[in-house]
Scaffold this active site. Structure first.
Site, short mmCIF file in Angstrom:
data_model
loop_
_atom_site.label_atom_id
_atom_site.label_comp_id
_atom_site.label_asym_id
_atom_site.label_seq_id
_atom_site.Cartn_x
_atom_site.Cartn_y
_atom_site.Cartn_z
CE LYS A 41 -2.68 -2.40 6.57
NZ LYS A 41 -2.75 -1.26 7.46
NE ARG A 136 -7.00 3.02 11.37
CZ ARG A 136 -6.19 2.35 10.56
NH1 ARG A 136 -6.65 1.81 9.44
NH2 ARG A 136 -4.90 2.24 10.84
C1 LIG Z 1 -1.98 -0.34 7.00
C2 LIG Z 1 -1.28 0.60 7.89
C3 LIG Z 1 -0.09 1.20 7.47
C4 LIG Z 1 0.49 1.01 6.09
O1 LIG Z 1 -0.31 1.61 5.13
P1 LIG Z 1 0.15 1.70 3.59
O2 LIG Z 1 -0.84 2.63 3.01
O3 LIG Z 1 0.05 0.33 3.04
O4 LIG Z 1 1.53 2.22 3.55
C5 LIG Z 1 0.57 2.03 8.36
N1 LIG Z 1 0.08 2.24 9.59
C6 LIG Z 1 -1.07 1.69 10.04
C7 LIG Z 1 -1.54 1.99 11.42
C8 LIG Z 1 -1.78 0.85 9.20
O5 LIG Z 1 -2.92 0.30 9.65
#
Ligand SMILES: *Cc1c(COP(=O)(O)O)cnc(C)c1O
Length: 368
Positions: A41, A136
């Site tokens: 993402k 969250r």
């Molecule tokens: C964005 C996200 C990740 C990845 O996070 P990074 O900091 O880019 O490694 C992992 N798990 C969830 C639920 C996320 O929303």
């Protein structure tokens, strides 16, 4: 249409460095018994980059947006696709069609996934999320999580309980520590005892949890991480954690923007300080009077990168001063080489800027 009227601004993506970073993270996690889902993402699932995660040895791809998983499906990539935002009830046909696994916290949604999976004659894996304090997503009540796990295991035919997971360092800025990981492992053990089998996935978080692996203090029992930032742009481990990461390239992404004005100007605005281009009240303290300085304006702005604090100029002596929607202002008084209008200037990027740049229709992306 991305940036097809002219050459700049351009986001340059080095695919070899990208793959290298993936390999390094996967290797270090594998040594700790951890598989890695590559989270895409952060660059809006750049199509040319998706295959690199599999080549690096990742356990499939994940994203918070189904559109990104759809691109992975189109490319027929190996490995499970994971939806890492709690799926929307209104999006379940697409979810079940595209994703193999999703992170979940609502029984009503899981029940509806089961019905949809029945309709599509598929099995969908779920990972139940535990909220360990970041506030969250996830179950706050541990018993409720364990009960839901037992219910999924025993009652739902088309939904498979893949495991449990947590997320830290997103809303509540809560740090991943061995203690937090042990809390998750305890919940995993309670679930495993209740269903009388080991869980495939005990997912300890994202990049925020990686320092525990790199420092050799990740408790045994965490067997999965969902990693985005640490693969690309790979700057947080050194910039936020102060870790030495010579094995990671921090220049997977380069922003190139073009100079459209160079002039000597006062550094303090002249006249009555009122509001800026976003209607925000002018803050006198935000402007520092350093006398007359040589400044350049680049043809790129907040609409493309959101936050100018996250742009690191590569050329020594360049300092980012500020920006508006479509202009970036840099101080070049201390630059040794002679810069001219029409020259291109390069920047290193952090996570947020990459997210915005890859979603801006005005920025072209080039792969090397
Ligand atoms: C964005 C996200 C990740 C990845 O996070 P990074 O900091 O880019 O490694 C992992 N798990 C969830 C639920 C996320 O929303």
């Amino acid at each position: 249409m991305a940036g097809d009227l002219g050459s700049y601004p351009t986001l340059v993506v080095d695919l070899n460095k990208f793959r290298h970073n993936g390999e390094q993270i996967v290797k270090r996690c594998a040594a700790a018994g951890i598989k890695v889902t590559g989270v895409v993402k952060g660059h809006n699932a750049l199509p040319s980059a998706l295959r690199l995660y599999g080549e690096a040895g990742c356990y499939g791809l994940g994203s918070s947006r189904l559109e990104h998983l759809a691109e992975a499906r189109r490319q027929n990539l190996a490995g499970p696709l994971m939806m890492i935002r709690i799926p929307m009830l209104s999006q379940l046909p697409e979810l079940v069609g595209l994703a193999d696994i999703s992170l979940n916290s609502e029984p009503a949604i899981i029940r509806a996934i089961n019905e949809e999976a029945k309709r599509q004659d598929k099995t969908h894996g779920v990972v139940l999320m535990a909220d360990l304090g970041d506030l969250r997503e996830g179950f706050w009540d541990r018993d409720e999580l364990v009960k839901t796990a037992i219910w999924v295991e025993r009652e739902l035919d088309q939904v498979e309980l893949k495991g449990i997971g947590t997320n830290l360092g997103c809303y509540g800025s809560i740090k991943a520590t061995p203690e937090k990981m042990l809390e998750l492992i305890e919940i995993a053990q309670a679930v495993e005892a209740a269903i009388d089998r080991p869980l495939d996935i005990v997912s300890g978080g994202g990049t925020m949890s990686l320092p525990l692996v790199l420092q050799g203090i990740m408790p045994a029992g965490i067997n999965h991480l969902r990693v985005g930032e640490a693969i690309a742009p790979a700057r947080d481990l050194s910039h936020i954690w102060g870790l030495d990461t010579p094995f990671l390239h921090q220049d997977v992404f380069t922003l190139q923007a073009e100079i459209v004005e160079i002039k000597d100007k006062p550094s303090y605005p002249v006249g009555d300080i009122f509001v800026d281009g976003f209607g925000k009240r002018g803050n006198k303290a935000a402007y520092v009077d350093r006398g007359i300085r040589k400044r350049a304006i680049l043809a790129i702005g907040k609409i493309d990168f959101a936050d100018d604090h996250q742009l690191d100029p590569r050329l020594p002596g360049v300092e980012v001063i500020g920006s508006s929607s479509d202009h970036l202002i840099v101080d070049i008084e201390d630059v040794k080489s002679g810069l001219c209008v029409g020259d291109m200037m390069e920047f290193d990027l952090h996570y947020t800027t990459v997210v915005y740049l890859t979603s801006s229709p005005y920025v072209r992306t080039v792969f090397i």
